[in-house]
Scaffold this motif. Structure first.
Motif, PDB file in Angstrom:
ATOM      1  N   ALA A 198      50.115  44.189  48.956  1.00 52.53           N
ATOM      2  CA  ALA A 198      49.001  45.081  48.635  1.00 52.53           C
ATOM      3  C   ALA A 198      48.723  45.041  47.129  1.00 52.53           C
ATOM      4  CB  ALA A 198      49.327  46.508  49.080  1.00 52.53           C
ATOM      5  N   ALA A 199      49.791  45.004  46.345  1.00 47.03           N
ATOM      6  CA  ALA A 199      49.618  44.944  44.892  1.00 47.03           C
ATOM      7  C   ALA A 199      48.948  43.635  44.480  1.00 47.03           C
ATOM      8  CB  ALA A 199      50.973  45.098  44.194  1.00 47.03           C
ATOM      9  N   ALA A 200      49.309  42.533  45.140  1.00 50.79           N
ATOM     10  CA  ALA A 200      48.701  41.237  44.817  1.00 50.79           C
ATOM     11  C   ALA A 200      47.208  41.260  45.137  1.00 50.79           C
ATOM     12  CB  ALA A 200      49.405  40.117  45.582  1.00 50.79           C
ATOM     13  N   LEU A 201      46.865  41.916  46.252  1.00 50.44           N
ATOM     14  CA  LEU A 201      45.451  42.043  46.619  1.00 50.44           C
ATOM     15  C   LEU A 201      44.700  42.859  45.559  1.00 50.44           C
ATOM     16  CD1 LEU A 201      43.765  41.141  49.103  1.00 50.44           C
ATOM     17  CD2 LEU A 201      44.008  43.453  49.977  1.00 50.44           C
ATOM     18  N   LEU A 202      45.319  43.959  45.126  1.00 43.65           N
ATOM     19  CA  LEU A 202      44.700  44.782  44.081  1.00 43.65           C
ATOM     20  C   LEU A 202      44.604  44.007  42.763  1.00 43.65           C
ATOM     21  CD1 LEU A 202      46.336  48.232  44.874  1.00 43.65           C
ATOM     22  CD2 LEU A 202      43.927  47.643  45.050  1.00 43.65           C
ATOM     23  N   ALA A 203      45.532  43.079  42.542  1.00 51.17           N
ATOM     24  CA  ALA A 203      45.466  42.262  41.328  1.00 51.17           C
ATOM     25  C   ALA A 203      44.193  41.427  41.339  1.00 51.17           C
ATOM     26  CB  ALA A 203      46.700  41.366  41.223  1.00 51.17           C
ATOM     27  N   LEU A 204      43.788  40.960  42.523  1.00 55.30           N
ATOM     28  CA  LEU A 204      42.530  40.214  42.625  1.00 55.30           C
ATOM     29  C   LEU A 204      41.350  41.130  42.291  1.00 55.30           C
ATOM     30  CD1 LEU A 204      43.197  38.096  45.834  1.00 55.30           C
ATOM     31  CD2 LEU A 204      43.178  37.310  43.464  1.00 55.30           C
ATOM     32  N   VAL A 205      41.412  42.383  42.779  1.00 57.22           N
ATOM     33  CA  VAL A 205      40.383  43.364  42.429  1.00 57.22           C
ATOM     34  C   VAL A 205      40.352  43.555  40.910  1.00 57.22           C
ATOM     35  CG1 VAL A 205      39.662  45.773  42.684  1.00 57.22           C
ATOM     36  CG2 VAL A 205      40.602  44.543  44.643  1.00 57.22           C
ATOM     37  N   GLN A 206      41.550  43.600  40.311  1.00 56.86           N
ATOM     38  CA  GLN A 206      41.657  43.732  38.860  1.00 56.86           C
ATOM     39  C   GLN A 206      40.947  42.592  38.137  1.00 56.86           C
ATOM     40  OE1 GLN A 206      44.094  45.904  36.622  1.00 56.86           O
ATOM     41  NE2 GLN A 206      42.848  47.003  38.083  1.00 56.86           N
ATOM     42  N   LEU A 207      41.202  41.379  38.618  1.00 56.85           N
ATOM     43  CA  LEU A 207      40.613  40.205  37.979  1.00 56.85           C
ATOM     44  C   LEU A 207      39.088  40.259  38.067  1.00 56.85           C
ATOM     45  CD1 LEU A 207      41.107  37.368  36.691  1.00 56.85           C
ATOM     46  CD2 LEU A 207      40.952  36.448  38.994  1.00 56.85           C
ATOM     47  N   LEU A 208      38.591  40.535  39.287  1.00 52.56           N
ATOM     48  CA  LEU A 208      37.139  40.548  39.490  1.00 52.56           C
ATOM     49  C   LEU A 208      36.475  41.678  38.696  1.00 52.56           C
ATOM     50  CD1 LEU A 208      37.002  39.732  43.305  1.00 52.56           C
ATOM     51  CD2 LEU A 208      36.329  38.250  41.397  1.00 52.56           C
ATOM     52  N   SER A 209      37.084  42.881  38.721  1.00 50.22           N
ATOM     53  CA  SER A 209      36.464  44.000  38.011  1.00 50.22           C
ATOM     54  C   SER A 209      36.511  43.772  36.503  1.00 50.22           C
ATOM     55  CB  SER A 209      37.132  45.319  38.393  1.00 50.22           C
ATOM     56  OG  SER A 209      38.523  45.261  38.171  1.00 50.22           O
ATOM     57  N   ALA A 210      37.578  43.121  36.011  1.00 52.20           N
ATOM     58  CA  ALA A 210      37.650  42.824  34.582  1.00 52.20           C
ATOM     59  C   ALA A 210      36.566  41.823  34.202  1.00 52.20           C
ATOM     60  CB  ALA A 210      39.034  42.291  34.224  1.00 52.20           C
ATOM     61  N   LEU A 211      36.413  40.779  35.042  1.00 55.47           N
ATOM     62  CA  LEU A 211      35.364  39.787  34.761  1.00 55.47           C
ATOM     63  C   LEU A 211      33.999  40.466  34.713  1.00 55.47           C
ATOM     64  CD1 LEU A 211      36.524  36.791  37.000  1.00 55.47           C
ATOM     65  CD2 LEU A 211      36.405  36.833  34.504  1.00 55.47           C
ATOM     66  N   ALA A 212      33.779  41.411  35.659  1.00 52.36           N
ATOM     67  CA  ALA A 212      32.490  42.111  35.699  1.00 52.36           C
ATOM     68  C   ALA A 212      32.299  42.941  34.431  1.00 52.36           C
ATOM     69  CB  ALA A 212      32.421  42.994  36.946  1.00 52.36           C
ATOM     70  N   MET A 213      33.369  43.637  34.015  1.00 57.38           N
ATOM     71  CA  MET A 213      33.266  44.491  32.827  1.00 57.38           C
ATOM     72  C   MET A 213      32.953  43.688  31.568  1.00 57.38           C
ATOM     73  SD  MET A 213      36.431  46.973  33.742  1.00 57.38           S
ATOM     74  CE  MET A 213      36.904  47.463  32.112  1.00 57.38           C
ATOM     75  N   TRP A 214      33.418  42.436  31.537  1.00 57.90           N
ATOM     76  CA  TRP A 214      33.170  41.588  30.368  1.00 57.90           C
ATOM     77  C   TRP A 214      31.888  40.772  30.545  1.00 57.90           C
ATOM     78  CZ3 TRP A 214      36.223  41.299  25.830  1.00 57.90           C
ATOM     79  CH2 TRP A 214      37.298  42.203  25.836  1.00 57.90           C
ATOM     80  N   GLY A 215      31.121  41.122  31.585  1.00 62.76           N
ATOM     81  CA  GLY A 215      29.823  40.479  31.771  1.00 62.76           C
ATOM     82  C   GLY A 215      29.873  39.056  32.257  1.00 62.76           C
ATOM     83  N   LYS A 216      31.003  38.679  32.864  1.00 64.28           N
ATOM     84  CA  LYS A 216      31.146  37.287  33.298  1.00 64.28           C
ATOM     85  C   LYS A 216      30.591  37.058  34.695  1.00 64.28           C
ATOM     86  CE  LYS A 216      33.503  36.127  29.606  1.00 64.28           C
ATOM     87  NZ  LYS A 216      32.846  35.329  28.551  1.00 64.28           N
ATOM     88  N   LEU A 217      30.254  38.147  35.405  1.00 61.90           N
ATOM     89  CA  LEU A 217      29.735  37.986  36.760  1.00 61.90           C
ATOM     90  C   LEU A 217      28.250  38.335  36.807  1.00 61.90           C
ATOM     91  CD1 LEU A 217      32.639  39.516  38.904  1.00 61.90           C
ATOM     92  CD2 LEU A 217      32.293  37.143  38.251  1.00 61.90           C
ATOM     93  N   GLY A 218      27.565  38.134  35.717  1.00 61.46           N
ATOM     94  CA  GLY A 218      26.145  38.459  35.691  1.00 61.46           C
ATOM     95  C   GLY A 218      25.897  39.694  34.838  1.00 61.46           C
ATOM     96  N   PRO A 219      24.670  39.916  34.452  1.00 57.38           N
ATOM     97  CA  PRO A 219      24.361  40.991  33.516  1.00 57.38           C
ATOM     98  C   PRO A 219      24.451  42.385  34.128  1.00 57.38           C
ATOM     99  CG  PRO A 219      22.360  39.861  34.194  1.00 57.38           C
ATOM    100  CD  PRO A 219      23.496  39.130  34.831  1.00 57.38           C
TER     101      PRO A 219
END
Lengths: 200, 177
Positions: free
Chosen positions: B54-75
């Protein structure tokens, strides 16, 4: 908000402490008389010969991590024999115990490597095509490792038992080339634990 | 010493101290092999497999949400992204703490094969780097690379831990509760 990462860390610390306290409260009672804390692993069963690197005599028994499969390792003067059994499938392994390390091999690619100390042995074992890690405590007779070899109509039938504390027995019998079957109940009052030096 | 180095000095020292302390504790204490019963799961061991997964799955959420926060997944980043990042991180951390507590208390730092050695080292590093990241987060004036690098390290370490434990066990034994 500025403090929340610190709160997270402290929460983790507290949770870790609570979990460890819970585990500590559930710690099993020592299986044998508490041995003095040995600084050298080789002091396990030969306090008088602490400098010696060969383990004189000890038996460890327990279940592999995850349960369901029992393991016993007996050592005498550096000669080690291990038996892994889930009540049906089984494997015998033979090897050495010295300098705090145990290394054994068996038929069909079975292998066991690990370390030992005064309190127990830990390591990983591959047998019957699977791999497990284990941590086994020191046991005293009647717990331990048992083996019988008999000829029945010219076929050699070998039975093995891991006897865990509380006389919980896990064993199987097999004759050459045949699938193994669950072993009958062993009478530990009359049977003698296997001496690794007699293993054949 | 530039500002970033100065700000990171104390967090790094504390993180390193924690990593070393965990490793030393795991190595020198006698593994206790405790067993406690957990509802739902067939054993504490199986519970660990699923907590870690479950923690590993949440780590993927972490990666995606961090990318989004840094504007890497679109504006266009949803306004709840930072909250998702914080809470998925907190939950993931609180999931792995019991797992690590059991590993350390019951099994200790192991080195009998490559998998357990790698897992033991990654485990100590994970909590060290996570501490550095948590202590660095509130600091203002850090260079821009600091949080992505620390976050990326935490992610890689956690995935490495999962691969050398739960994934390894599931692939050897099949998926079981």
């Amino acid at each position: 908000m500025r403090r929340s990462p610190i709160v997270t860390l402290v929460a983790g610390l507290v949770l870790g402490g609570v979990m460890t306290a819970w585990f500590a409260a559930n710690r099993p009672a020592p299986k044998s008389a508490p041995a003095p804390k040995a600084s050298a692993p080789s002091a396990a069963a030969s306090p008088s010969a602490a400098a010696s690197s060969v383990l004189a005599s000890a038996t460890w028994a327990g279940e592999v991590d995850g349960g369901g499969v029992s393991i016993a390792i007996a050592v005498h003067d550096g000669v080690a024999v291990a038996y892994v059994c889930d009540g049906k499938r089984e494997a015998w392994l033979q090897g050495t115990a010295a300098d705090g390390k145990i290394t054994l091999t068996g038929k069909n690619g079975a292998s066991l490597t690990g370390t030992y100390s005064a309190s127990g042995a830990t390591g990983s074992v591959t047998a019957t095509g699977k791999q497990w890690t284990f941590t086994a405590g020191v046991v005293q007779p009647p717990s331990g490792l048992y083996r019988t070899a008999q000829f029945v109509n010219t076929a050699k039938v070998v039975c093995g038992w891991v006897v865990l504390p509380g006389n919980r027995q896990v064993g199987a019998c097999s004759s050459e080339g045949q699938e193994s079957t669950p072993a009958p109940t062993l009478n530990t009052a009359t049977a003698k634990p296997l001496d690794p030096k007699d293993y054949s | 010493m530039n500002q970033t180095n100065r700000l990171l000095l104390i967090p790094s020292l504390l993180g390193a101290a924690l990593a070393v302390a965990l490793g030393v504790y795991g190595r020198v204490h006698t593994p206790t092999r405790v067993a406690v019963t957990i509802p739902v799961f067939s054993s504490l061991f199986h519970a660990k497999l699923w907590f870690a997964s479950a923690a590993a799955l949440l780590a993927l959420v972490q990666l995606l949400s961090a990318l989004a926060m840094w504007g890497k997944l679109g504006p266009k980043t949803p306004s709840w992204t930072p909250a998702l990042h914080r809470w998925s991180g907190r939950i993931a951390f609180l999931l792995v703490v019991p797992v690590a507590a059991q590993c350390l208390y019951s099994l200790g730092f192991s080195s009998f094969d490559t998998r357990t050695l790698v897992h033991s080292i990654l485990g100590c590093l994970f909590f060290g780097v996570f501490t550095v990241k948590m202590l660095a987060l509130p600091k203002q004036g850090l260079a821009g690379w600091v949080l992505p690098v620390l976050g990326g390290l935490v992610f890689v370490l956690l995935i490495g831990l999962w691969l050398t434990s739960s994934f390894w066990w599931f692939s050897e034994n099949g998926i079981k509760v």
